[in-house]
Scaffold this motif. Structure first.
Motif, mmCIF file in Angstrom:
data_model
loop_
_atom_site.group_PDB
_atom_site.id
_atom_site.type_symbol
_atom_site.label_atom_id
_atom_site.label_comp_id
_atom_site.label_asym_id
_atom_site.label_seq_id
_atom_site.Cartn_x
_atom_site.Cartn_y
_atom_site.Cartn_z
ATOM 1 N N GLY A 275 -7.704 -5.580 1.194
ATOM 2 C CA GLY A 275 -6.312 -5.562 1.611
ATOM 3 C C GLY A 275 -5.882 -4.207 2.156
ATOM 4 O O GLY A 275 -6.617 -3.214 2.091
ATOM 5 N N LEU A 276 -4.650 -4.166 2.704
ATOM 6 C CA LEU A 276 -4.121 -2.922 3.255
ATOM 7 C C LEU A 276 -4.018 -1.833 2.193
ATOM 8 O O LEU A 276 -4.197 -0.648 2.486
ATOM 9 C CB LEU A 276 -2.746 -3.160 3.887
ATOM 10 N N GLY A 277 -3.726 -2.218 0.975
ATOM 11 C CA GLY A 277 -3.638 -1.237 -0.093
ATOM 12 C C GLY A 277 -4.977 -0.545 -0.328
ATOM 13 O O GLY A 277 -5.038 0.677 -0.514
ATOM 14 N N ALA A 278 -6.063 -1.328 -0.330
ATOM 15 C CA ALA A 278 -7.402 -0.757 -0.510
ATOM 16 C C ALA A 278 -7.780 0.131 0.668
ATOM 17 O O ALA A 278 -8.360 1.211 0.491
ATOM 18 C CB ALA A 278 -8.425 -1.874 -0.679
ATOM 19 N N VAL A 279 -7.442 -0.329 1.873
ATOM 20 C CA VAL A 279 -7.713 0.488 3.062
ATOM 21 C C VAL A 279 -6.965 1.814 2.972
ATOM 22 O O VAL A 279 -7.525 2.888 3.227
ATOM 23 C CB VAL A 279 -7.323 -0.273 4.349
ATOM 24 N N GLY A 280 -5.692 1.737 2.594
ATOM 25 C CA GLY A 280 -4.891 2.945 2.472
ATOM 26 C C GLY A 280 -5.451 3.902 1.439
ATOM 27 O O GLY A 280 -5.452 5.118 1.633
ATOM 28 N N LEU A 281 -5.953 3.365 0.332
ATOM 29 C CA LEU A 281 -6.527 4.206 -0.721
ATOM 30 C C LEU A 281 -7.770 4.942 -0.217
ATOM 31 O O LEU A 281 -7.907 6.158 -0.419
ATOM 32 C CB LEU A 281 -6.892 3.344 -1.933
#
Length: 429
Positions: A275-281
């Protein structure tokens, strides 16, 4: 070479005293730190989603590296212009204008996403690139008044201050996407709202507070030193050849390797249902690794040497490429490790390469030379961005990562060639 216009009529400098110069250097660093915190947020927020936004609007994976190429192309033009402007009028005006243009480009991306216009997106990304070039060039303002034995540390202060904004930017992707949706905008345009605000604010801080201008003061000090010296001196760079070439090569190759792998990592993760959250991390850890180690790296560059730290950059990037290539697609820890190593290798290369270039120049030609070299760095990033999408579409993320890591090995013969030619003080060896 005739003295700069602003010092032709001056006979003394209030900054000839070492304590006054050091006080101005500390003040300059505080202003640079403030602008870099904002610039880091602007840089990282847009970089996190640029490839995803382009993929969404274009509907093609093989062109997802195009935003990086367009941004880097704009950065190359901006680096050239900011360098020339700074050489004539000082860092303050050049950097403020660069950030201002980058901020307008960020807002242009938002408008393009809202209108669904791919061509406007392309133009806006080129203009947006001015922000990344200026953010990078701000590090030079930290070195203008630094003593030769403190130049690596001065660069590191500028870079480490980028960390706060650089880490915060990617982690705000989710909330900014929600804000954009609330405003009737595509979710992926949200981070560019932050980029525009951050870049414009950074430019305003530099324009208002970077007084007196560190480069103009350095030019003034150089002129007075030359005019009062009892022995003939030259305004030519002390090592205009191999040291400058080595510094440029280090920065260009580390930029290409870093950009190629970093650009396609979000696409690779998205394709495997992260997800975008994992990408952002992952990207925030990567960018944090690009900047957070700077204080340690700067001291190592000053104490261990420019060339050994450049070799360390090559080794770290090679390890990053291998880790990314062989990390299982579902393994967040290994992806995090790979991107952290990628950022660390870039950090080693940028600080060591910058110190080499500053050592090889004098204030009378420094900003112009630095701007030209940053053009090459930006074009290297553009090439890495374009080729990364094509290589990944034609082969795989594994092949791309291996190629990016192996590219860094080209640094080794260049650095040994440089080392054999050096006959100057061992402090820079």
């Amino acid at each position: 070479m005739s003295p700069p216009e602003h010092i032709k009529s001056s006979t003394t400098s209030p900054y000839s005293d070492l304590r006054a110069r050091e006080a101005l250097q500390r003040r300059t660093l505080r202003v640079v730190v403030a602008s870099q915190v904002l610039g880091g947020a602007g840089l990282a927020a847009g970089a996190t989603v640029a490839a995803l936004l382009a993929g969404q609007m274009l509907g093609r994976q093989d062109l997802t590296g195009l935003p990086v190429a367009l941004t880097a192309s704009g950065a190359a033009l901006a680096a050239f212009l900011v360098g020339r402007l700074a050489q004539r009028h000082g860092r303050r005006l050049g950097l403020a204008m660069g950030f201002g243009v980058g901020g307008l480009g960020s807002l242009g991306v938002v408008v393009a996403a809202w209108a669904g216009s791919v061509w406007l997106l392309f133009v806006a990304l080129v203009v947006y690139g001015a922000g990344s070039a200026t953010n990078l060039q701000t590090r030079y303002a930290a070195t203008d008044l630094a003593l030769p034995t403190r130049r690596g540390t001065a660069v590191s202060v500028a870079l480490v201050s980028t960390t706060l904004g650089a880490i915060a930017g990617p982690n705000l992707v989710g909330p900014l996407g929600s804000l954009a949706t609330t405003l009737g905008l595509p979710a992926l345009s949200g981070p560019f709202l932050l980029s525009g605000t951050a870049y414009l604010s950074a430019g305003a801080i530099l324009f208002v507070l970077l007084r007196p201008d560190p480069l103009l003061v350095a030019q003034e000090l150089e002129h007075h030193h030359t005019s009062t010296s009892t022995t003939p001196t030259s305004t030519a760079a002390p090592r205009p050849g191999r040291d400058a070439v080595a510094g440029a090569t280090v920065m260009v190759l580390t930029q290409v390797a870093m950009v190629a792998i970093m650009t396609m990592t979000p696409v690779h993760m998205h394709a495997h249902h992260h997800g975008l959250g994992a990408v952002g991390l992952v990207i925030s850890i990567h960018i944090g690794s690009m900047y957070l180690p700077s204080l340690v790296t700067g001291r190592l560059v000053d104490r261990v040497g420019r060339l050994p730290m450049s070799i360390a950059a090559a080794a770290t990037l090679l390890l990053a490429g291998f880790t990314a290539a062989f990390a299982p697609t579902g393994s967040m820890p290994l992806l995090v490790l790979a991107l952290a190593l990628l950022g660390l290798g870039w950090n080693f290369g940028l600080i060591a390469g910058t110190a080499l270039v500053v050592d090889a120049t004098v204030p009378a030609n420094r900003a112009r030379t630095q701007g030209t070299i940053d053009v090459l760095v930006a074009l290297g990033g553009a090439g890495g961005g374009v080729m990364s999408g094509m290589v990944m579409a034609a082969t795989s993320y594994t092949t791309l990562s291996l190629a990016g890591g192996a590219l860094s090995l080209l640094l080794v013969p260049v650095l040994f060639w440089t080392r054999r030619s050096r006959t100057t003080s061992p402090q820079n060896l």
